[in-house]
Design a protein around this motif. Sequence first.
Motif, mmCIF file in Angstrom:
data_model
loop_
_atom_site.group_PDB
_atom_site.id
_atom_site.type_symbol
_atom_site.label_atom_id
_atom_site.label_comp_id
_atom_site.label_asym_id
_atom_site.label_seq_id
_atom_site.Cartn_x
_atom_site.Cartn_y
_atom_site.Cartn_z
ATOM 1 N N ARG A 7 0.877 -1.167 0.000
ATOM 2 C CA ARG A 7 0.000 0.000 0.000
ATOM 3 C C ARG A 7 0.920 1.224 0.000
ATOM 4 N N VAL A 8 0.781 2.072 -1.012
ATOM 5 C CA VAL A 8 1.661 3.232 -1.152
ATOM 6 C C VAL A 8 0.831 4.503 -0.994
ATOM 7 N N GLY A 9 1.235 5.345 -0.052
ATOM 8 C CA GLY A 9 0.543 6.602 0.186
ATOM 9 C C GLY A 9 1.365 7.781 -0.286
ATOM 10 N N GLY A 10 0.677 8.869 -0.608
ATOM 11 C CA GLY A 10 1.364 10.089 -1.002
ATOM 12 C C GLY A 10 1.490 10.283 -2.497
ATOM 13 N N MET A 11 1.017 9.321 -3.291
ATOM 14 C CA MET A 11 1.075 9.481 -4.748
ATOM 15 C C MET A 11 -0.105 10.338 -5.191
ATOM 16 N N THR A 12 0.179 11.337 -6.031
ATOM 17 C CA THR A 12 -0.885 12.240 -6.474
ATOM 18 C C THR A 12 -1.000 12.353 -7.988
ATOM 19 N N CYS A 13 -0.037 11.799 -8.736
ATOM 20 C CA CYS A 13 -0.057 11.971 -10.193
ATOM 21 C C CYS A 13 0.743 10.854 -10.861
ATOM 22 N N ASN A 14 0.748 10.874 -12.183
ATOM 23 C CA ASN A 14 1.475 9.846 -12.923
ATOM 24 C C ASN A 14 2.976 9.934 -12.722
ATOM 25 N N HIS A 15 3.491 11.119 -12.442
ATOM 26 C CA HIS A 15 4.924 11.239 -12.140
ATOM 27 C C HIS A 15 5.255 10.423 -10.892
ATOM 28 N N CYS A 16 4.382 10.484 -9.904
ATOM 29 C CA CYS A 16 4.576 9.701 -8.676
ATOM 30 C C CYS A 16 4.604 8.208 -8.999
ATOM 31 N N VAL A 17 3.666 7.780 -9.836
ATOM 32 C CA VAL A 17 3.595 6.369 -10.233
ATOM 33 C C VAL A 17 4.897 5.942 -10.901
ATOM 34 N N ALA A 33 7.036 -4.578 -11.821
ATOM 35 C CA ALA A 33 6.276 -3.809 -10.831
ATOM 36 C C ALA A 33 5.163 -3.058 -11.541
ATOM 37 N N LYS A 34 3.954 -3.178 -11.008
ATOM 38 C CA LYS A 34 2.815 -2.433 -11.529
ATOM 39 C C LYS A 34 2.292 -1.561 -10.392
ATOM 40 N N VAL A 35 2.292 -0.254 -10.615
ATOM 41 C CA VAL A 35 1.874 0.695 -9.590
ATOM 42 C C VAL A 35 0.572 1.348 -10.038
ATOM 43 N N SER A 36 -0.409 1.387 -9.143
ATOM 44 C CA SER A 36 -1.710 1.966 -9.448
ATOM 45 C C SER A 36 -1.959 3.192 -8.582
ATOM 46 N N LEU A 37 -2.141 4.334 -9.235
ATOM 47 C CA LEU A 37 -2.463 5.568 -8.524
ATOM 48 C C LEU A 37 -3.858 5.458 -7.910
ATOM 49 N N GLU A 38 -4.819 4.930 -8.676
ATOM 50 C CA GLU A 38 -6.200 4.823 -8.221
ATOM 51 C C GLU A 38 -6.322 3.931 -6.984
ATOM 52 N N LYS A 39 -5.628 2.801 -6.985
ATOM 53 C CA LYS A 39 -5.707 1.860 -5.864
ATOM 54 C C LYS A 39 -4.745 2.217 -4.736
ATOM 55 N N GLY A 40 -3.730 3.036 -5.049
ATOM 56 C CA GLY A 40 -2.731 3.378 -4.039
ATOM 57 C C GLY A 40 -1.901 2.184 -3.646
#
Length: 65
Positions: A7-17, A33-40
């Motif tokens: 669970r990743v917190g603090g992501m706000t945009c695609n740059h974060c992803v 690695a697959k990172v989802s902004l929507e799911k966090g």
Amino acid sequence: MATTVLRVGGMTCNHCVMAVTKALEGVPGVTGAKVSLEKGEAVVEGSAPREALVAAVKAEEYEVE
């Protein structure tokens, strides 16, 4: 092959992803690695220990549960 979900917190945009994805893919033993902004969350494939994955994400200044 092991799968780890973080669970990743603090992501706000695609740059974060992209930053989190790049950090995770740089950990030895990670095959993908697959990172989802929507799911966090990040879904990581490979043999890297969870502690190394958490450290990589924290080094990018994001929160991990």
